[in-house]
Design an enzyme around this catalytic site. Structure first.
Site, short mmCIF file in Angstrom:
data_model
loop_
_atom_site.label_atom_id
_atom_site.label_comp_id
_atom_site.label_asym_id
_atom_site.label_seq_id
_atom_site.Cartn_x
_atom_site.Cartn_y
_atom_site.Cartn_z
N CYS B 104 0.85 -1.18 0.00
CA CYS B 104 0.00 0.00 0.00
C CYS B 104 0.89 1.23 0.00
O CYS B 104 2.00 1.18 0.47
CB CYS B 104 -0.92 0.06 1.20
SG CYS B 104 -0.17 0.77 2.66
N CYS B 107 -0.76 4.39 4.62
CA CYS B 107 -0.84 3.38 5.68
C CYS B 107 -2.28 2.96 5.99
O CYS B 107 -2.52 1.98 6.67
CB CYS B 107 -0.14 3.87 6.94
SG CYS B 107 -0.85 5.38 7.60
N SER B 108 -3.23 3.71 5.49
CA SER B 108 -4.61 3.32 5.78
C SER B 108 -5.10 2.25 4.81
O SER B 108 -6.16 1.66 5.03
CB SER B 108 -5.53 4.53 5.72
OG SER B 108 -5.46 5.09 4.42
N CYS B 109 -4.36 2.02 3.76
CA CYS B 109 -4.82 1.07 2.74
C CYS B 109 -4.46 -0.35 3.13
O CYS B 109 -3.45 -0.90 2.67
CB CYS B 109 -4.23 1.42 1.38
SG CYS B 109 -4.65 3.09 0.85
#
Lengths: 117, 206
Positions: B104, B107-109
Site C-alpha cells: 500500500c 498506511c490506511s490502505c
C-alpha cells in the site's frame, strides 16, 4: 514492562471481547489505547482514576445515544491530559489541524509528515 | 457510494489521536516504542484471525473459493467481516505458478476487517517503495525464494480496493479441520510475504 506483562496487568480491565471479535476496528483506536497505557505506565494517572473518568464519558454518551467506545476513550484521554497539565486544548487543536493539512498536501504514496515548524 | 478520495485526510478521531501522540511524544510523556509494543501485542487479537478463517474456508470449500475470487467483498461479508469504509475486497490466489504480493502507498490502505492492524514493516517507506520496483528481492528478504518461472503479481492497494492473498495450502495439511487450518495461516502469508511451510505430524492424533 513487556507487552505480555502489560497484557496480564490489564487483563481484567481492558475491554476483552469474544474470540473472533476484533478488539480494534481502526488503527487510531489501538493508538489511543496504547497512549493511555503509556501515560498510565508513566504514573500520570491511576487506573481507577482512568476508569472513573471513562465511565463518566460513557454515561454522558449514553444520554445522547452515542455508543462509540473508543471515541469515549479518546474524549476521556483528551480531557485527562489537559486536567493533568500535560497538554493544552489549543495546542491539541493546532496539531490536529496541522496533521489534516499535512494529509491534504501530501500526494498519494508519500509518507505524511508534519512540517518541522 | 461515497468512497474516500485518495487524498482525503483520515477521520477527525484519527487526527485527534495523532495530535495527542505528537504532543505527548514531543514532551516526553510517552515513549513511542512502548506505544508500538502495546499495539503490536494487540495486533494479533485484532483481525488476522478473521482473514485466516476466510483462507481456511477457501481451502476446504471450493464453491466458497470460487465466489471469493469472483466477489471478494460480498463473499467475505458472508462470514461477517465487513469493511468500515465501504472498500472493496479482492481476493487473489497463490498457486505453484503465480505469487501475489500486496503493498500500500498510504498506511490506511490495508484490509483491517480481515487482517487487523498493519504490521509496521508494511507501513515502512522501504517496503512501500521497493515492493513494486523489485518484488523478488523484497520477497527474498522475507525468506520467500521464488523460482524464476513463478509469475509475481504486485497489487497496490488504494483507499477503495484492498487485497487479501489466499496462500497455498501447506503440504501435509490433509485431514485437518477448518479451524486447525486457520491456525496455520499467518498474517504475512495473507499479504504475500510468507509461504506457509509444510505441516509435519500435526495431523497425527495422539
Amino acid at each position: 514492562m513487556t507487552a505480555d506483562e502489560i497484557a496480564s496487568k490489564f487483563a481484567s480491565q481492558v475491554p476483552l471481547v469474544d474470540e473472533g471479535e476484533p478488539v480494534f476496528n481502526e488503527p487510531w483506536q489501538a493508538q489511543v489505547f496504547a497512549l493511555t497505557i503509556g501515560l498510565y505506565d508513566g504514573g500520570h494517572f491511576g487506573w481507577q482514576e482512568w476508569s472513573e473518568a471513562l465511565g463518566k464519558t460513557r454515561a454522558a454518551q449514553a444520554r445522547t445515544g452515542e455508543d462509540d467506545y473508543y471515541l469515549a476513550w479518546l474524549d476521556t484521554l483528551s480531557d485527562l491530559v489537559v486536567e493533568k497539565g500535560l497538554a493544552e486544548p489549543e495546542q491539541l487543536r493546532f496539531l490536529r489541524d496541522q496533521w489534516r493539512e499535512a494529509y491534504l498536501r501530501t500526494p498519494h504514496g508519500q509518507p505524511v509528515e508534519l512540517d518541522e515548524a | 457510494m461515497s468512497h474516500d478520495h485518495e487524498q482525503d485526510p483520515p477521520s477527525e478521531m484519527a487526527l485527534r489521536v495523532k495530535a495527542l501522540e505528537t504532543l505527548l511524544t514531543q514532551r516526553g510523556y510517552v515513549d513511542p516504542s512502548a506505544v508500538d509494543k502495546v499495539i503490536d501485542h494487540y495486533q494479533n487479537a485484532v483481525g488476522p484471525r478473521n482473514g485466516a478463517k476466510v483462507v481456511a474456508k477457501a481451502w476446504t470449500d471450493t464453491e466458497f473459493k470460487k465466489r471469493l475470487l469472483e466477489n471478494g467483498t460480498q463473499t467475505i461479508a458472508e462470514l461477517g467481516f465487513i469493511g468500515l469504509q465501504g472498500e472493496y475486497m479482492v481476493a487473489v490466489e497463490n498457486t505453484p505458478s503465480v505469487h501475489n504480493l500486496v503493498v500500500c502507498t498510504l498506511c490506511s490502505c490495508y484490509p483491517w476487517s480481515v487482517l487487523g492492524l498493519p504490521p509496521s514493516w508494511y507501513k515502512s517507506h522501504a517496503y512501500r517503495s521497493r515492493a513494486v520496483r523489485e518484488p523478488r528481492a523484497v520477497l527474498k528478504e522475507f525468506g520467500v525464494d521464488l523460482d524464476q518461472s513463478v509469475e509475481v503479481n504486485v497489487w497496490d492497494s488504494t483507499s477503495e480496493v484492498r487485497y487479501l492473498v489466499i496462500p497455498q495450502r501447506p503440504e501435509g495439511s490433509n485431514g485437518l479441520s477448518e479451524a486447525e487450518l486457520a491456525d496455520l495461516v499467518t498474517t504475512n502469508s495473507m499479504i504475500g510475504t510468507h509461504v506457509l511451510p509444510p505441516v509435519s505430524k500435526v495431523g497425527e492424533q495422539l
